[in-house]
Design an enzyme around this catalytic site. Structure first.
Site, PDB file in Angstrom:
ATOM      1  N   ASP A  22       0.854  -1.191   0.000  1.00  0.00           N
ATOM      2  CA  ASP A  22       0.000   0.000   0.000  1.00  0.00           C
ATOM      3  C   ASP A  22       0.888   1.239   0.000  1.00  0.00           C
ATOM      4  O   ASP A  22       1.898   1.280   0.694  1.00  0.00           O
ATOM      5  CB  ASP A  22      -0.877  -0.032   1.267  1.00  0.00           C
ATOM      6  N   ASP A  26      -4.528   3.543   2.646  1.00  0.00           N
ATOM      7  CA  ASP A  26      -5.938   3.138   2.731  1.00  0.00           C
ATOM      8  C   ASP A  26      -6.065   1.642   3.041  1.00  0.00           C
ATOM      9  O   ASP A  26      -7.159   1.090   3.049  1.00  0.00           O
ATOM     10  CB  ASP A  26      -6.705   3.505   1.442  1.00  0.00           C
ATOM     11  N   ASP A  30      -1.468  -1.112  -4.015  1.00  0.00           N
ATOM     12  CA  ASP A  30      -1.756  -0.338  -5.222  1.00  0.00           C
ATOM     13  C   ASP A  30      -0.545  -0.309  -6.157  1.00  0.00           C
ATOM     14  O   ASP A  30       0.517  -0.826  -5.821  1.00  0.00           O
ATOM     15  CB  ASP A  30      -2.201   1.080  -4.836  1.00  0.00           C
ATOM     16  N   ASP A  99      -3.659  -9.660 -16.339  1.00  0.00           N
ATOM     17  CA  ASP A  99      -4.662 -10.707 -16.252  1.00  0.00           C
ATOM     18  C   ASP A  99      -5.843 -10.282 -17.124  1.00  0.00           C
ATOM     19  O   ASP A  99      -6.295  -9.138 -17.036  1.00  0.00           O
ATOM     20  CB  ASP A  99      -5.108 -10.803 -14.788  1.00  0.00           C
ATOM     21  N   ASP A 200      -7.673 -15.559 -17.801  1.00  0.00           N
ATOM     22  CA  ASP A 200      -8.475 -16.136 -16.731  1.00  0.00           C
ATOM     23  C   ASP A 200      -9.475 -17.143 -17.302  1.00  0.00           C
ATOM     24  O   ASP A 200     -10.085 -16.893 -18.344  1.00  0.00           O
ATOM     25  CB  ASP A 200      -9.222 -14.983 -16.042  1.00  0.00           C
ATOM     26  N   GLU A 242      -5.472 -20.081 -18.141  1.00  0.00           N
ATOM     27  CA  GLU A 242      -5.847 -20.877 -16.977  1.00  0.00           C
ATOM     28  C   GLU A 242      -6.828 -21.949 -17.431  1.00  0.00           C
ATOM     29  O   GLU A 242      -7.878 -21.628 -17.985  1.00  0.00           O
ATOM     30  CB  GLU A 242      -6.505 -19.982 -15.923  1.00  0.00           C
ATOM     31  N   HIS A 316      -3.036 -17.006  -6.407  1.00  0.00           N
ATOM     32  CA  HIS A 316      -3.955 -16.309  -5.500  1.00  0.00           C
ATOM     33  C   HIS A 316      -5.177 -17.148  -5.155  1.00  0.00           C
ATOM     34  O   HIS A 316      -6.020 -16.705  -4.373  1.00  0.00           O
ATOM     35  CB  HIS A 316      -4.387 -14.995  -6.151  1.00  0.00           C
ATOM     36  N   ASP A 317      -5.323 -18.311  -5.760  1.00  0.00           N
ATOM     37  CA  ASP A 317      -6.465 -19.191  -5.473  1.00  0.00           C
ATOM     38  C   ASP A 317      -6.063 -20.401  -4.634  1.00  0.00           C
ATOM     39  O   ASP A 317      -6.920 -21.207  -4.270  1.00  0.00           O
ATOM     40  CB  ASP A 317      -7.080 -19.722  -6.777  1.00  0.00           C
TER      41      ASP A 317
END
Ligand code: GLC
Ligand code: CA
Length: 499
Positions: A22, A26, A30, A99, A200, A242, A316-317
């Protein structure tokens, strides 16, 4: 001279932007934060970065629901920040891979907003609609995140199809106009100087809900070849689709050396072994070690010279590999290094998922701390079905996608140096021991081990080019193989005893 693609020798690092760094307090990572950390990635030695989606999105599925493909979500920054990232990464010889989520858009995309107004609307046919009555869905297909795959829209008196959440309506690839729109988006991004794309759910685009077909639809390869021809083939890109539904024969088509589709696919056969036969990811089973060896061996052997594989343990999955198949306790460091070695000696393009190079681990939080739509759906669904809370949490600790999504652990300061605000998701409490700052100082760390492995891969062609041979296929503890050419033999021996 044999054609040598840059991505055959490359290592790709995946960033999940909201959890990486970050920059404006926030609590959400980013693009400016990523730019700040490019030197870290350059020291590690990565050739490219795959960014999970940063497009404008209502964030129902953390950006995998895109409402504007040509804009950056304000949460992550601006188009200028994206251009700056491409440029700054380029200075360090790092390419940026974006992605592409083209199976579905967000329901807040202007196309869908139009599409649901009336059957005559020019955008109506951009999505997949079927007739029915409010009481009667076209069929009983279920969405990946739970619940019916059909959603009723009273304005048009029809259902739309969504393989994922209700906020992710499926795009209608049968419609040539849709395909053209998507290709134009790809070309638009290519002009910005990207290094490639990760597609994806690439194997789900050619769906046919009347036949209950989601993966591997009849027109799948026709669509992919058209897309590749109209877009990717016009530049020197790396592309990876994917494809949870890919077997070896299909992977050969996807990664055909003639370049007619993608550079490679993500296939998941080795990632689906520690679950009960015929069930889903939440129904846990121990890793069947001999099958695991058999599967990896088969992919190494059968794709040799007729396709190209990606090599990965994490994304990330997926849960953290050191917790999954290593030892996250006493032998965390040793097992993280072993798992890295096992993978990096193989043929294919390796992917590192942020924090893997530090041996980051899974988490065990109270259910309130979880953010992932899939995890939360499953929790509710199984509570209703009468599973005990304990059983459900046990599955979540092992498999929740949030295991991968806790903030990156940079240092021992508050919130692991990820943010000075309130992190969108709780930091793994072990950040005081496991963090980048400490590992960079320690030559013996997992981080430096990864760095050296990558350097070796870049130096010796035996890693990218030569034949794989498995040894001791029946041994219950040892995973051993070689890679060999006229000058050199690489021998990898991994001891899983106790794992
Ligand atoms: C892919 C993504 C996953 C997402 C899904 C729907 O599997 O990796 O994170 O939820 O597609 O877009
Ligand atoms: Ca931020």
């Amino acid at each position: 001279m044999e054609d040598k693609k840059w991505w055959k020798q490359a290592v790709i690092y995946q960033i999940y932007p909201r959890s990486f760094q970050d920059s404006n307090h926030d609590g959400i990572g980013d693009l400016k934060g990523i730019i700040r950390r490019l030197d870290y990635l350059s020291l590690l030695g990565v050739d490219a970065i795959w960014l999970s989606p940063v497009y404008r999105s209502p964030q129902d599925d953390n950006g995998y629901d895109i409402s504007d493909y040509r804009d950056i979500d304000p949460m992550f920054g601006t188009i200028e920040d994206m251009e700056a990232l491409i440029e700054e990464a380029g200075k360090r010889n790092i390419r940026i891979i974006m992605d592409l989520v083209l199976n579905h858009s967000s329901d807040e995309h202007s196309w869908f907003q139009e599409a649901k107004k009336s059957r005559e609307n020019p955008y109506h046919d951009y999505y997949v609609w079927r007739d029915g009555t409010p009481q009667d869905t076209p069929n009983d297909m279920q969405s990946v995140f739970g619940g019916s795959a059909w959603e009723w829209v009273p304005e048009v008196g029809q259902y739309y199809f969504h393989q994922f959440s209700v906020k992710q309506p499926d795009l209608n690839w049968e419609n040539e106009k849709v395909r053209r729109e998507l290709y134009n988006i790809i070309l638009w991004w290519m002009e910005k100087g990207l290094g490639g794309f990760r597609l994806d759910t690439a194997d789900q685009i050619a769906k046919d809900p009347d036949l209950r077909v989601t993966n591997n639809g009849p027109r799948l390869h026709e669509f992919i070849q058209e897309m590749s021809r109209e877009t990717f083939q016009k530049a020197d890109l790396v592309t990876v689709g994917e494809a949870w539904g890919a077997d070896i024969e299909r992977a050969k088509i996807y990664s055909n050396p003639d370049g007619s589709e993608f550079s490679m696919v993500f296939q998941f056969e080795h990632m689906l072994l520690d679950q009960q036969e015929g069930k889903g990811k939440w129904d846990l089973a121990p890793l069947p070690f001999l099958r695991f060896k058999e599967v990896l061996n088969r992919w190494q052997t059968e794709l040799f010279e007729c396709g190209w594989n990606s090599l990965f343990w994490n994304n990330h999955d997926l849960p953290r590999i050191v917790s999954r198949w290593g030892d996250e306790g006493r032998y965390r460091i040793e097992s993280a290094k072993m798992l890295a070695t096992l993978l990096y000696g193989m043929q294919g393009t390796p992917y590192i998922y942020q924090g893997e190079e530090l041996g980051m681990t899974n988490v065990e939080y109270d259910i309130e701390e979880y953010r992932d739509i899939e995890t939360l759906h499953m929790y509710r669904e199984r509570m209703e079905k009468g599973y005990t809370r304990q059983e459900i949490m046990h599955s979540i600790y092992a498999k929740s996608r949030d295991n991968a999504r806790t903030p990156m652990q940079w240092n021992e300061e508050e919130n692991a140096g990820f943010t000075e605000g309130m992190p969108w998701m709780k930091v793994n409490p072990n950040y005081t021991e496991i963090n980048a700052k400490q590992q960079i100082k320690d030559e013996d760390s997992i981080y430096h081990y990864y760095r050296r492995l990558m350097a070796l891969r870049q130096e010796y062609h035996v890693f990218s080019d030569d034949r794989f041979q498995l040894y001791l296929p029946e041994d219950e503890n040892i995973f051993a193989y070689s890679r060999k050419n006229d000058i050199r033999t690489l021998l990898v021996i991994c001891n899983f005893y106790g794992g």
